[in-house]
Design a protein around this motif. Structure first.
Motif, mmCIF file in Angstrom:
data_model
loop_
_atom_site.group_PDB
_atom_site.id
_atom_site.type_symbol
_atom_site.label_atom_id
_atom_site.label_comp_id
_atom_site.label_asym_id
_atom_site.label_seq_id
_atom_site.Cartn_x
_atom_site.Cartn_y
_atom_site.Cartn_z
ATOM 1 N N GLN A 1 0.830 -1.205 0.000
ATOM 2 C CA GLN A 1 0.000 0.000 0.000
ATOM 3 C C GLN A 1 0.863 1.253 0.000
ATOM 4 O O GLN A 1 0.581 2.206 -0.731
ATOM 5 N N ILE A 2 1.911 1.245 0.802
ATOM 6 C CA ILE A 2 2.805 2.414 0.874
ATOM 7 C C ILE A 2 3.437 2.673 -0.490
ATOM 8 O O ILE A 2 3.445 3.811 -0.978
ATOM 9 N N VAL A 3 3.960 1.633 -1.101
ATOM 10 C CA VAL A 3 4.607 1.797 -2.410
ATOM 11 C C VAL A 3 3.588 2.221 -3.457
ATOM 12 O O VAL A 3 3.854 3.109 -4.268
ATOM 13 N N TYR A 4 2.394 1.628 -3.430
ATOM 14 C CA TYR A 4 1.355 2.017 -4.385
ATOM 15 C C TYR A 4 1.046 3.507 -4.256
ATOM 16 O O TYR A 4 0.964 4.213 -5.260
ATOM 17 N N LYS A 5 0.876 3.979 -3.029
ATOM 18 C CA LYS A 5 0.548 5.400 -2.824
ATOM 19 C C LYS A 5 1.671 6.309 -3.311
ATOM 20 O O LYS A 5 1.408 7.377 -3.879
ATOM 21 N N GLU A 6 2.909 5.896 -3.115
ATOM 22 C CA GLU A 6 4.037 6.687 -3.618
ATOM 23 C C GLU A 6 4.043 6.702 -5.150
ATOM 24 O O GLU A 6 4.306 7.730 -5.760
ATOM 25 N N MET A 7 3.740 5.553 -5.749
ATOM 26 C CA MET A 7 3.679 5.488 -7.208
ATOM 27 C C MET A 7 2.548 6.366 -7.729
ATOM 28 O O MET A 7 2.718 7.094 -8.710
ATOM 29 N N GLN A 8 1.414 6.310 -7.067
ATOM 30 C CA GLN A 8 0.267 7.116 -7.470
ATOM 31 C C GLN A 8 0.617 8.601 -7.406
ATOM 32 O O GLN A 8 0.341 9.342 -8.355
ATOM 33 N N LYS A 9 1.237 9.034 -6.323
ATOM 34 C CA LYS A 9 1.651 10.448 -6.206
ATOM 35 C C LYS A 9 2.604 10.825 -7.327
ATOM 36 O O LYS A 9 2.495 11.900 -7.918
ATOM 37 N N CYS B 1 8.726 3.518 -11.877
ATOM 38 C CA CYS B 1 7.631 4.284 -12.491
ATOM 39 C C CYS B 1 8.044 4.840 -13.847
ATOM 40 O O CYS B 1 7.286 4.759 -14.811
ATOM 41 N N ASP B 2 9.243 5.423 -13.890
ATOM 42 C CA ASP B 2 9.732 5.977 -15.157
ATOM 43 C C ASP B 2 9.810 4.907 -16.231
ATOM 44 O O ASP B 2 9.480 5.152 -17.396
ATOM 45 N N ASP B 3 10.246 3.710 -15.843
ATOM 46 C CA ASP B 3 10.342 2.622 -16.806
ATOM 47 C C ASP B 3 8.959 2.219 -17.320
ATOM 48 O O ASP B 3 8.802 1.891 -18.492
ATOM 49 N N LEU B 4 7.959 2.262 -16.439
ATOM 50 C CA LEU B 4 6.593 1.910 -16.864
ATOM 51 C C LEU B 4 6.042 2.876 -17.899
ATOM 52 O O LEU B 4 5.284 2.475 -18.787
ATOM 53 N N ILE B 5 6.407 4.142 -17.785
ATOM 54 C CA ILE B 5 5.825 5.159 -18.670
ATOM 55 C C ILE B 5 6.821 5.722 -19.676
ATOM 56 O O ILE B 5 6.555 6.736 -20.309
ATOM 57 N N LYS B 6 7.941 5.043 -19.856
ATOM 58 C CA LYS B 6 9.007 5.590 -20.707
ATOM 59 C C LYS B 6 8.558 5.890 -22.134
ATOM 60 O O LYS B 6 9.051 6.805 -22.756
ATOM 61 N N ASP B 7 7.621 5.120 -22.647
ATOM 62 C CA ASP B 7 7.149 5.349 -24.013
ATOM 63 C C ASP B 7 5.825 6.108 -24.053
ATOM 64 O O ASP B 7 5.223 6.234 -25.121
ATOM 65 N N SER B 8 5.381 6.579 -22.905
ATOM 66 C CA SER B 8 4.100 7.286 -22.834
ATOM 67 C C SER B 8 4.319 8.789 -22.914
ATOM 68 O O SER B 8 5.309 9.304 -22.405
ATOM 69 N N ARG B 9 3.369 9.444 -23.533
ATOM 70 C CA ARG B 9 3.392 10.903 -23.527
ATOM 71 C C ARG B 9 2.877 11.386 -22.183
ATOM 72 O O ARG B 9 2.041 10.742 -21.563
ATOM 73 N N THR B 10 3.384 12.519 -21.760
ATOM 74 C CA THR B 10 2.902 13.127 -20.530
ATOM 75 C C THR B 10 2.190 14.423 -20.893
ATOM 76 O O THR B 10 2.339 14.948 -21.998
ATOM 77 N N TYR B 11 1.437 14.934 -19.938
ATOM 78 C CA TYR B 11 0.776 16.211 -20.174
ATOM 79 C C TYR B 11 1.809 17.327 -20.312
ATOM 80 O O TYR B 11 1.588 18.298 -21.030
ATOM 81 N N ALA B 12 2.966 17.152 -19.682
ATOM 82 C CA ALA B 12 4.050 18.121 -19.852
ATOM 83 C C ALA B 12 4.540 18.110 -21.300
ATOM 84 O O ALA B 12 4.831 19.165 -21.874
ATOM 85 N N ASP B 13 4.618 16.920 -21.905
ATOM 86 C CA ASP B 13 5.009 16.819 -23.319
ATOM 87 C C ASP B 13 4.010 17.550 -24.209
ATOM 88 O O ASP B 13 4.396 18.281 -25.127
ATOM 89 N N ILE B 14 2.733 17.331 -23.949
ATOM 90 C CA ILE B 14 1.684 17.964 -24.745
ATOM 91 C C ILE B 14 1.758 19.482 -24.606
ATOM 92 O O ILE B 14 1.659 20.213 -25.600
#
Length: 108
Positions: free
Chosen positions: A28-36, A81-94
């Motif tokens: 739960q702790i790790v999930y919440k940190e990932m979510q943040k 987390c970065d590895d999970l989204i490495k190929d994803s666009r972010t709102y910062a990119d947009i």
């Protein structure tokens, strides 16, 4: 988006949170940190896909296998987390693309 969509979305979110609460405390702790982290970084996949649900699935499998959360993801949560989204666009990119596009149209 109609009221029914909002109600259904809330039901799904509550069910998701119930799954998170059923995880062991360290998960739960790790999930919440990932979510943040994801909420701060803003991957588009977070709102368009099932990223958080897939993480809970992954964690539930780890619990069932008797593994600790750090055995699954390693000690660097942000790097995971970065590895999970490495190929994803972010709102910062947009946003950056829109700023660049505006600059190029004003430079013409």
């Amino acid at each position: 988006m109609g009221i029914q969509d909002i109600i259904e979305g809330k039901k799904q979110w509550r069910a998701h949170l119930a799954r998170v609460k059923a995880l062991p405390p360290d998960y739960q702790i790790v999930y919440k940190e990932m979510q943040k982290y994801f909420f701060k970084v803003g991957p588009v996949a977070l709102t368009e896909g099932n990223l958080l649900a897939e993480i809970v699935d992954f964690f539930e499998e780890g619990v069932a296998a008797g593994k600790g959360v750090l055995e699954l993801i390693g000690t660097d949560v942000a790097a995971f987390c970065d590895d999970l989204i490495k190929d994803s666009r972010t709102y910062a990119d947009i946003y950056q693309e829109s700023v660049t596009a505006k600059r190029s149209t004003t430079d013409d």
